[in-house]
Design a protein around this motif. Structure first.
Motif, PDB file in Angstrom:
ATOM      1  N   LEU A 129       1.426  -7.301   8.284  1.00 31.93           N
ATOM      2  CA  LEU A 129       0.874  -7.593   6.958  1.00 31.93           C
ATOM      3  C   LEU A 129      -0.277  -6.650   6.613  1.00 31.93           C
ATOM      4  O   LEU A 129      -0.399  -6.212   5.472  1.00 31.93           O
ATOM      5  CB  LEU A 129       0.444  -9.060   6.855  1.00 31.93           C
ATOM      6  CG  LEU A 129       1.516  -9.977   6.259  1.00 31.93           C
ATOM      7  CD1 LEU A 129       2.778  -9.980   7.108  1.00 31.93           C
ATOM      8  CD2 LEU A 129       1.010 -11.389   6.081  1.00 31.93           C
ATOM      9  N   ALA A 130      -1.091  -6.337   7.613  1.00 33.58           N
ATOM     10  CA  ALA A 130      -2.200  -5.408   7.367  1.00 33.58           C
ATOM     11  C   ALA A 130      -1.639  -4.061   6.921  1.00 33.58           C
ATOM     12  O   ALA A 130      -2.154  -3.416   6.004  1.00 33.58           O
ATOM     13  CB  ALA A 130      -3.043  -5.254   8.622  1.00 33.58           C
ATOM     14  N   ASN A 131      -0.562  -3.670   7.568  1.00 39.64           N
ATOM     15  CA  ASN A 131       0.085  -2.418   7.251  1.00 39.64           C
ATOM     16  C   ASN A 131       0.659  -2.414   5.830  1.00 39.64           C
ATOM     17  O   ASN A 131       0.445  -1.475   5.053  1.00 39.64           O
ATOM     18  CB  ASN A 131       1.210  -2.209   8.272  1.00 39.64           C
ATOM     19  CG  ASN A 131       1.409  -0.749   8.565  1.00 39.64           C
ATOM     20  OD1 ASN A 131       1.234   0.075   7.678  1.00 39.64           O
ATOM     21  ND2 ASN A 131       1.768  -0.434   9.796  1.00 39.64           N
ATOM     22  N   LEU A 132       1.372  -3.489   5.516  1.00 37.54           N
ATOM     23  CA  LEU A 132       1.949  -3.620   4.170  1.00 37.54           C
ATOM     24  C   LEU A 132       0.866  -3.563   3.099  1.00 37.54           C
ATOM     25  O   LEU A 132       0.982  -2.836   2.110  1.00 37.54           O
ATOM     26  CB  LEU A 132       2.644  -4.975   4.052  1.00 37.54           C
ATOM     27  CG  LEU A 132       4.103  -5.096   4.435  1.00 37.54           C
ATOM     28  CD1 LEU A 132       4.524  -6.560   4.368  1.00 37.54           C
ATOM     29  CD2 LEU A 132       4.959  -4.260   3.502  1.00 37.54           C
ATOM     30  N   LEU A 133      -0.190  -4.350   3.329  1.00 38.16           N
ATOM     31  CA  LEU A 133      -1.250  -4.440   2.329  1.00 38.16           C
ATOM     32  C   LEU A 133      -1.977  -3.108   2.168  1.00 38.16           C
ATOM     33  O   LEU A 133      -2.371  -2.742   1.062  1.00 38.16           O
ATOM     34  CB  LEU A 133      -2.234  -5.553   2.690  1.00 38.16           C
ATOM     35  CG  LEU A 133      -1.674  -6.976   2.501  1.00 38.16           C
ATOM     36  CD1 LEU A 133      -2.647  -8.012   3.039  1.00 38.16           C
ATOM     37  CD2 LEU A 133      -1.355  -7.244   1.034  1.00 38.16           C
ATOM     38  N   ALA A 134      -2.131  -2.394   3.279  1.00 38.36           N
ATOM     39  CA  ALA A 134      -2.794  -1.095   3.194  1.00 38.36           C
ATOM     40  C   ALA A 134      -1.991  -0.161   2.298  1.00 38.36           C
ATOM     41  O   ALA A 134      -2.537   0.571   1.478  1.00 38.36           O
ATOM     42  CB  ALA A 134      -2.952  -0.505   4.595  1.00 38.36           C
ATOM     43  N   MET A 135      -0.660  -0.232   2.418  1.00 40.78           N
ATOM     44  CA  MET A 135       0.176   0.635   1.583  1.00 40.78           C
ATOM     45  C   MET A 135       0.129   0.188   0.125  1.00 40.78           C
ATOM     46  O   MET A 135       0.061   1.013  -0.785  1.00 40.78           O
ATOM     47  CB  MET A 135       1.606   0.631   2.110  1.00 40.78           C
ATOM     48  CG  MET A 135       1.729   1.421   3.400  1.00 40.78           C
ATOM     49  SD  MET A 135       3.426   1.768   3.859  1.00 40.78           S
ATOM     50  CE  MET A 135       3.779   0.378   4.917  1.00 40.78           C
ATOM     51  N   LEU A 136       0.157  -1.117  -0.089  1.00 44.45           N
ATOM     52  CA  LEU A 136       0.151  -1.615  -1.474  1.00 44.45           C
ATOM     53  C   LEU A 136      -1.178  -1.339  -2.174  1.00 44.45           C
ATOM     54  O   LEU A 136      -1.223  -1.263  -3.406  1.00 44.45           O
ATOM     55  CB  LEU A 136       0.449  -3.124  -1.502  1.00 44.45           C
ATOM     56  CG  LEU A 136       1.889  -3.537  -1.189  1.00 44.45           C
ATOM     57  CD1 LEU A 136       2.008  -5.053  -1.127  1.00 44.45           C
ATOM     58  CD2 LEU A 136       2.855  -2.979  -2.231  1.00 44.45           C
ATOM     59  N   THR A 137      -2.251  -1.239  -1.399  1.00 45.01           N
ATOM     60  CA  THR A 137      -3.560  -1.018  -2.025  1.00 45.01           C
ATOM     61  C   THR A 137      -4.041   0.423  -1.843  1.00 45.01           C
ATOM     62  O   THR A 137      -5.201   0.718  -2.114  1.00 45.01           O
ATOM     63  CB  THR A 137      -4.616  -1.987  -1.442  1.00 45.01           C
ATOM     64  OG1 THR A 137      -4.643  -1.830  -0.019  1.00 45.01           O
ATOM     65  CG2 THR A 137      -4.298  -3.429  -1.772  1.00 45.01           C
ATOM     66  N   GLY A 138      -3.162   1.284  -1.350  1.00 43.49           N
ATOM     67  CA  GLY A 138      -3.492   2.695  -1.232  1.00 43.49           C
ATOM     68  C   GLY A 138      -4.562   3.028  -0.208  1.00 43.49           C
ATOM     69  O   GLY A 138      -5.370   3.916  -0.413  1.00 43.49           O
ATOM     70  N   ARG A 139      -4.575   2.292   0.891  1.00 41.48           N
ATOM     71  CA  ARG A 139      -5.546   2.588   1.943  1.00 41.48           C
ATOM     72  C   ARG A 139      -4.871   3.336   3.092  1.00 41.48           C
ATOM     73  O   ARG A 139      -3.654   3.360   3.191  1.00 41.48           O
ATOM     74  CB  ARG A 139      -6.111   1.287   2.532  1.00 41.48           C
ATOM     75  CG  ARG A 139      -7.014   0.531   1.616  1.00 41.48           C
ATOM     76  CD  ARG A 139      -7.126  -0.897   2.113  1.00 41.48           C
ATOM     77  NE  ARG A 139      -7.965  -1.680   1.205  1.00 41.48           N
ATOM     78  CZ  ARG A 139      -9.226  -1.970   1.446  1.00 41.48           C
ATOM     79  NH1 ARG A 139      -9.812  -1.587   2.560  1.00 41.48           N
ATOM     80  NH2 ARG A 139      -9.928  -2.677   0.583  1.00 41.48           N
ATOM     81  N   ASP A 140      -5.719   3.860   3.992  1.00 36.28           N
ATOM     82  CA  ASP A 140      -5.181   4.455   5.215  1.00 36.28           C
ATOM     83  C   ASP A 140      -4.584   3.358   6.079  1.00 36.28           C
ATOM     84  O   ASP A 140      -4.986   2.200   5.984  1.00 36.28           O
ATOM     85  CB  ASP A 140      -6.305   5.157   5.995  1.00 36.28           C
ATOM     86  CG  ASP A 140      -6.772   6.405   5.259  1.00 36.28           C
ATOM     87  OD1 ASP A 140      -5.988   6.891   4.412  1.00 36.28           O
ATOM     88  OD2 ASP A 140      -7.907   6.837   5.496  1.00 36.28           O
ATOM     89  N   ALA A 141      -3.670   3.758   6.935  1.00 34.05           N
ATOM     90  CA  ALA A 141      -3.052   2.780   7.830  1.00 34.05           C
ATOM     91  C   ALA A 141      -4.105   2.168   8.743  1.00 34.05           C
ATOM     92  O   ALA A 141      -4.944   2.884   9.289  1.00 34.05           O
ATOM     93  CB  ALA A 141      -1.976   3.455   8.657  1.00 34.05           C
ATOM     94  N   PRO A 142      -4.100   0.858   8.889  1.00 37.20           N
ATOM     95  CA  PRO A 142      -5.038   0.230   9.804  1.00 37.20           C
ATOM     96  C   PRO A 142      -4.628   0.526  11.246  1.00 37.20           C
ATOM     97  O   PRO A 142      -3.477   0.855  11.518  1.00 37.20           O
ATOM     98  CB  PRO A 142      -4.896  -1.254   9.496  1.00 37.20           C
ATOM     99  CG  PRO A 142      -3.544  -1.407   8.894  1.00 37.20           C
ATOM    100  CD  PRO A 142      -3.188  -0.105   8.250  1.00 37.20           C
TER     101      PRO A 142
END
Lengths: 290, 341
Positions: A273-286
């Motif tokens: 989920l952290a990974n998915l959310l990072a992509m949806l919000t345009g962040r670097d991969a956790p």
């Protein structure tokens, strides 16, 4: 008393019950594969059987604690309490059912919402407490869900909800049905403002909850083998008068029929989920492991 | 009224009417002057109907709501609207006959209509699936609502279903998602939406076309989270307790109006809608026109904001004041509710 014990003189007889005393609750058994499991280890494994990966029920607080980062948690809507406004009474009074549920679950109602962070990313997460009247959705669940969603909206941070519910709370009659409309409506605001909403379906998610907030995720995720559906299997069986196919209304069935995006093992939810959310919000991969 | 088609508590009325009919028949055939007697019986029948219907229990009202003679959506359509053109299909899977929809005119004004449809005889009941929609029914309804939104037509929905169909195919095709999607989309549909519960408002299957700016109910309609039988089976562990469940759930129009869950009650003639469909349809037409007029004055953004705030206000709960104060305060909706009582 066996024949052998009877033969032994009473002065040298020992009380069998005291002989093998094990502290209670140290061990538990997997309901699926019958493996005997050390409870501390099971808890560490998020109530997933280490032998067969069977997902056992996980309480709302424990789920949120294990999902979110440990620091900086604040609860949303904790002051909201249920009210028996219809003076509803079936075989028991609703008021008494509430008191009993509050006592046994140590929660005020069936949804817990926390503002916190997931691998450093601020998020709001809510979880249904199935132990509280079957995770049924009444006014308090609806209001807490809405306040959680509004917090996510105002702060522009992702919202995650873990469902486990039998559906609407009958003791609140039509008011509980309206919670379906209320919770669905607030999600339109998230969608229109680009605030991600992830819905995690856990065993079981049925009735009014499945037919509202549970199915409206930007991404719908299910735990393995969870029962998910609108009508319960017994009702369907009685209606269609035929045996239901194997695996009917289980996560794998829903994936096959296109109702959910993915099935994720509980132990991987945090990472995925952290990974998915990072992509949806345009962040670097956790980082995969902290 | 055909005695085979009437409810237990309607029987005395049916018997009296049968007698009356016989007398009328006699008077025309044998040219007897018994008009006094006939008038007396007519008055008696009217008084009896009124007295029986003045004290109906919630369970009796649930039975009237699904009376075998109760008018269904299409019965109202032909009496209220003109130029009805039915539109079919969800464009994806099928045309669900448990939901009808289409364009029509209300007092000359084009509107979009959606309604559950039940069947009258066995064959038609099966064709209409007893008014229990499958996902394709809700998806057809949503498609039509989107059509109305594009062409700025008001949406009028007629609610009358035991609930969404609990079947294998319905689950495979995503009954939950179909209902959820309608709740989501209806809450932000950019056109006025008015719903009328004409019979049974059964649970999520009803709400899926029931997220509206105005929700009206016929006097003897019901609207509930689960059927009285279903509620009794779960909470009392016996379907025989359905009358108790009907009482406890408060599923009648007057109780729901007090709870602020509906906006108005449309009166039915004494004896219920099935005793005078023309009059009932006229009452519905007037109510629709009035409510539509009151929504017309709102700009669409104000309309949507009002609908949203109304949805957010659903719910009755206690809210403890911050820790500093010991006295607990009630949420405003509770206060409003108590004032109303």
């Amino acid at each position: 008393m066996s024949w052998y014990e009877k033969l032994v003189p009473s002065r040298i007889r020992t009380d069998g019950r005291n002989k093998h005393q094990i502290p209670e609750g140290l061990w538990s058994k997997c309901e699926k594969c019958d493996a005997v499991l050390y409870r501390v280890e099971l808890e560490r494994n998020l109530q997933v059987c280490p032998k067969c990966s069977h997902h056992m029920p996980l309480g709302a607080r424990q789920r949120l604690r294990s999902f979110l980062d440990p620091e900086g948690l604040t609860e949303i809507g904790e002051d909201i309490e249920p009210a028996d406004f219809l003076k509803f009474k079936d075989s028991k009074k609703y008021k008494d059912r509430l008191t009993q549920a509050q006592k046994s679950s140590e929660e005020k109602d069936a949804l817990i919402a926390l503002r916190g962070s997931l691998k450093g990313m601020p998020v709001v997460a809510a979880a249904f407490e199935f132990e509280f009247m079957g995770g049924s959705m009444g006014s308090v669940v609806g209001e807490r869900f809405v306040r959680a969603a509004q917090t996510a909206l105002h702060e522009h941070i992702p919202f995650i909800c873990f469902c486990a519910s039998g559906g609407a709370r009958m003791q609140e009659a039509l008011v509980s049905l309206m919670q379906m409309a209320k919770t669905s409506a607030v999600l339109t605001r998230l969608a229109e403002n680009g605030v991600p909403y992830l819905s995690v379906l856990t065993h079981p998610t049925t009735g009014g909850v499945s037919a509202s907030l549970a199915m409206l995720g930007d991404v719908n995720i299910a735990e393995p083998k969870a029962l998910i559906g609108f009508a319960g299997p017994r009702v369907i069986e009685q209606t269609v008068r035929e045996k239901l196919p194997d695996g009917f209304q289980r996560s794998e069935f829903l994936l096959e029929h296109g109702a959910i995006d993915m099935i994720v093992d509980r132990r991987e939810l945090r990472d995925r989920l952290a990974n998915l959310l990072a992509m949806l919000t345009g962040r670097d991969a956790p980082l995969p492991f902290e | 009224m055909n005695p085979n088609n009437c409810l237990d508590f309607e029987k005395p009325i049916a018997e009296l009417e049968a007698m009356l009919k016989e007398l009328q028949h006699l008077s025309t055939e044998q040219d007897l002057n018994i008009s006094d007697e006939i008038a007396r019986l007519e008055a008696k029948s009217k008084a009896l109907t009124e007295s029986i219907f003045a004290t109906l229990t919630p369970w009796q009202i649930s039975q009237i709501a699904r009376h075998p003679l109760r008018p269904y959506t299409l019965d109202y359509l032909e009496r209220i609207f003109t130029d009805f053109q039915e539109l079919h299909g969800d464009r994806t899977f099928a045309d669900d006959h448990a939901i009808v929809g289409g364009l029509a005119r209300l007092n000359g004004r084009p509107v979009l209509i959606i309604g559950h449809q039940k069947g009258r005889d066995t064959k038609e009941k099966i064709y209409r699936n007893f008014g229990m929609p499958r996902p394709e029914g809700y998806r057809k309804a949503l498609r039509l609502m989107k059509l109305a939104e594009r062409f700025r037509l008001p949406v009028l929905t007629f609610i009358d279903t035991p609930g969404a169909y609990p079947g294998i195919g319905a689950e495979e095709r995503g009954q939950s998602e179909a209902i959820a999607r309608n709740l989501f989309e209806m809450s932000r549909l950019r056109t006025p939406v008015i719903g009328v519960v004409i019979g049974e408002g059964g649970s999520g299957g009803a709400l899926a076309v029931g997220v509206c700016d105005r929700v009206l109910m016929l006097q003897y309609g019901t609207y509930s989270v689960i059927s009285p039988e279903g509620c009794a089976a779960i909470l009392w562990k016996s379907a025989d307790k359905a009358p108790d469940a009907a009482e406890a759930m408060g599923l009648t129009a007057d109780r729901l109006l007090k709870l602020n869950l509906i906006d108005g009650i449309i009166p039915e003639p004494p004896g219920g809608a099935h005793r005078d469909i023309v009059l009932t349809a006229e009452n519905v037409r007037i109510a629709l026109r009035e409510n539509l007029q009151s929504l017309d004055v709102l700009p669409v953004d104000a309309l949507l904001e009002q609908r949203y705030q109304r949805l957010m206000a659903y719910g009755v709960f206690k809210e403890a004041a911050p820790v500093t104060s010991l006295q607990s305060t009630w949420q405003s909706s509770v206060a409003a509710l108590l004032r109303k009582d």
